[in-house]
Design a protein around this motif. Structure first.
Motif, short mmCIF file in Angstrom:
data_model
loop_
_atom_site.label_atom_id
_atom_site.label_comp_id
_atom_site.label_asym_id
_atom_site.label_seq_id
_atom_site.Cartn_x
_atom_site.Cartn_y
_atom_site.Cartn_z
N GLN A 106 56.32 88.92 -23.53
CA GLN A 106 54.94 88.64 -23.19
C GLN A 106 54.55 87.21 -23.57
OE1 GLN A 106 52.65 91.59 -25.41
NE2 GLN A 106 52.12 90.10 -26.98
N HIS A 120 44.37 85.58 -21.80
CA HIS A 120 45.28 86.02 -20.75
C HIS A 120 46.54 86.57 -21.43
CE1 HIS A 120 43.06 83.70 -17.62
NE2 HIS A 120 42.87 82.85 -18.62
N TYR A 122 50.35 88.13 -20.25
CA TYR A 122 51.32 88.46 -19.21
C TYR A 122 52.47 89.20 -19.90
CZ TYR A 122 48.81 84.57 -17.01
OH TYR A 122 47.84 83.73 -16.52
N PHE A 137 55.34 95.04 -14.54
CA PHE A 137 54.61 93.83 -14.91
C PHE A 137 53.15 94.19 -15.20
CE2 PHE A 137 51.82 90.28 -13.66
CZ PHE A 137 52.27 89.31 -14.55
N TYR A 139 49.25 92.44 -16.28
CA TYR A 139 48.42 91.26 -16.51
C TYR A 139 47.08 91.71 -17.09
CZ TYR A 139 45.21 87.43 -15.75
OH TYR A 139 44.25 86.46 -15.94
#
Length: 219
Positions: A106, A120, A122, A137, A139
């Motif tokens: 991440q 943010h 990821y 995945f 987000y």
């Protein structure tokens, strides 16, 4: 060493039973050990119930080693997680236990825009589930907005919101989406409270609405 523990309790006047309940309770512990100015060790425990207590939905244990690309920001992390899921079988009250081992990578970055804190995240997951293997995945976009102070300091009321989308790499690409908004109060450096609403939109067109009460402990 910084540690965080928070409780998510979803309220109902009358609790439903088993899988008929759209409300549950999450008990979550987060810990972060700062090794030096660059390296950190992350660890967490999440215990989720279908109802208020006693009907296990998922147990999640996660750890990881992180590295800051810049001072206290832009963190890269390599981690491992163990997940035990108790899934209901069809419309019955019987459950199927699934053991999952998960490796994940991440990247988290944060920005401060006036009173708005933006995060943010990821995350890419390699999921080993019994005889199955999947890639996913995620987000996450989170916002915290100070309402009565220039920043979130002691005795601050703030608005909190986030959205997280989960995408598989094959077959049914869409997995789920979590949308949350609420109000929070930071009492001091060790204690914060939030109350808010979460909607989970699941694959197959199912929705799950939740009223969340959250307490954050830093010690």
């Amino acid at each position: 060493m910084e540690k965080r523990f928070f409780l998510l309790a979803f309220l109902l006047p009358l609790l439903a039973i088993g899988q008929d309940s759209n409300f549950g309770n999450w008990i979550i512990y987060f810990g972060n050990k700062k090794i030096d100015n660059k390296w950190n060790l992350h660890h967490e425990v999440q215990y989720r119930n279908y109802n208020a207590i006693g009907d296990l939905e998922q147990l999640l244990l996660r750890t990881g080693l992180g590295y800051n690309l810049t001072e206290n920001n832009n963190n890269l992390l390599l981690g491992y997680g163990y997940i035990l899921s108790e899934n209901y079988i069809g419309t019955t009250n019987d459950k199927n236990s699934v053991n999952e081992h998960r490796i994940y990578q991440q990247f988290i970055t944060r920005q401060q825009i006036n009173r708005v804190g933006v995060q943010h995240r990821y995350r890419f997951e390699q999921r080993f589930m019994e005889a199955d293997f999947k890639l996913r995945f995620r987000y996450f976009l989170g916002l915290n907005v100070s309402l009565n102070n220039a920043e979130i300091i002691d005795k601050t009321i703030y608005f909190s919101a986030y959205n997280e989308i989960f995408l598989n790499t094959e077959n049914n690409v869409f997995d789920r989406n979590r949308l949350y908004s609420g109000l929070g109060y930071k009492l001091n450096k060790s204690l914060k409270f939030e109350i808010g609403y979460m909607n989970q939109f699941l694959a197959g067109g199912k929705n799950k609405d939740q009223l969340n009460i959250i307490t954050f402990f830093n010690f």
